[in-house]
Design a protein around this motif. Sequence first.
Motif: not given
Length: 453
Positions: A207-232
Amino acid sequence: MESIASLPKRPKLPIPSNDVDPIDPGNKSMNDLPEPVVHHIFSFLETIDVIRASAVSTKWRYLWTSMPHLNFDYQAGWLNPLRQEFSSTRVYEKFKDFINWVLMAHHKSVNIQSFRASCLNNDDDRSLYRWIKILAQKHVKELHLKVKSYKRGPFALPRYLLAPDSLEILELDLQRSVLKIPSDVGFSRLKSLQLVRTQLLDQNLFHNFISSCPLLENLRLEGCLFHDFKVLDISLRNLRKLFIDNHMCGGSFDERLRKCVFKIACPNLGYFHLKDPYAQNFSWDKIPSLLQTATILPWGWEDAVLHEELANYLLKILRGVCHAEVLKLAKAVIVPNSFFLMSPQHLYPAVAEPRCFSTTFYNLKSLKLFTGIDKCYIRSIIYLLKCAPNLQLLSVYIDEEEYDCDYQWEIPDEAIACLTDHLKMVKLIEVDNSDYELELIRFLLKNGHVLEK
């Protein structure tokens, strides 16, 4: 560095006379193209083929050293002759030598626009990180890496890649390896981030990483695993496209989004795609008023899950995309510029009752359905027509699948705003003259006052 003499040699050409370029006069227009245009054409080729092309013309002899686009794939055709003589390990060593040679010979004053490579990442080999360091020094703007680790070792995103503040597009396919993300730091100019077959271990770091990309326009997560994520939590003000597709990621069921609370706060979102076992909960923090295209593919629910539960989940998403101009409810057909959902039987228990679903799609111009036809489906279709007062096009792709329905209901004889004033075209595809299909056709012909086709 080892010799690259085993690589295909440059073909011998006749010595040009009178300073005439040895190129076919019939193709001389290609030779006369401006260098940026030639660079663009060559950007679609593997770098080894660009070097081969340098033998065609004296004008191109050193053009490859100023190419801003570099493409390397160790499975590409230039390695086939080497496989007959060397082991796979030896072949890859020669592949690394080739990349090293190209980067060392690349003109020092020319920055690299894009770098694509399919390569290996082993614990005892730092070649990949050395390449990335050189790319950072040459202010790379696009970085596309497909990285395979035999021992599934992690890939650490180097901090020195963030330092030059030039990267705009980052695409990583880690072949199910772990991505180690720097803490509390991101790319200030990054516009597109794509993670494919990547394991993510820490929800806060991500979350901190993508939030530190203020100009991000396109986010694609394909075939990813979210270990122990409680919140995305994806909260990005400038995000235009969000694509999440984990149906073939290969991990355990709970490592996807099944136990997550999925939050989206992207007010400028224009494209949304979700294909994953549904999250524990879903919420739109801000309604994306510019949304044109959405793709929702529910799957993987246990048989014990009631249709009502799935319907309520989908309705949460529907309420968030009420500004869509094209709405599509289907199972597996993707059409550009469309809103895409599961078959209407999943929506029926809730959407058929106005007290459960009060959303109106005032901007909706096109409604596309992929559905079976019986009284349950037809009731959902008609209620959806009521929710779209300005609808102009209705397309129904009829499937043979049947849905067992106990609801007692007859097609109503009532005025519907879109049928009275706006609906001009109806497409019925794969009609087989069943009774329910004929009932739907009679209803549309009777009530479609402005129907043209």
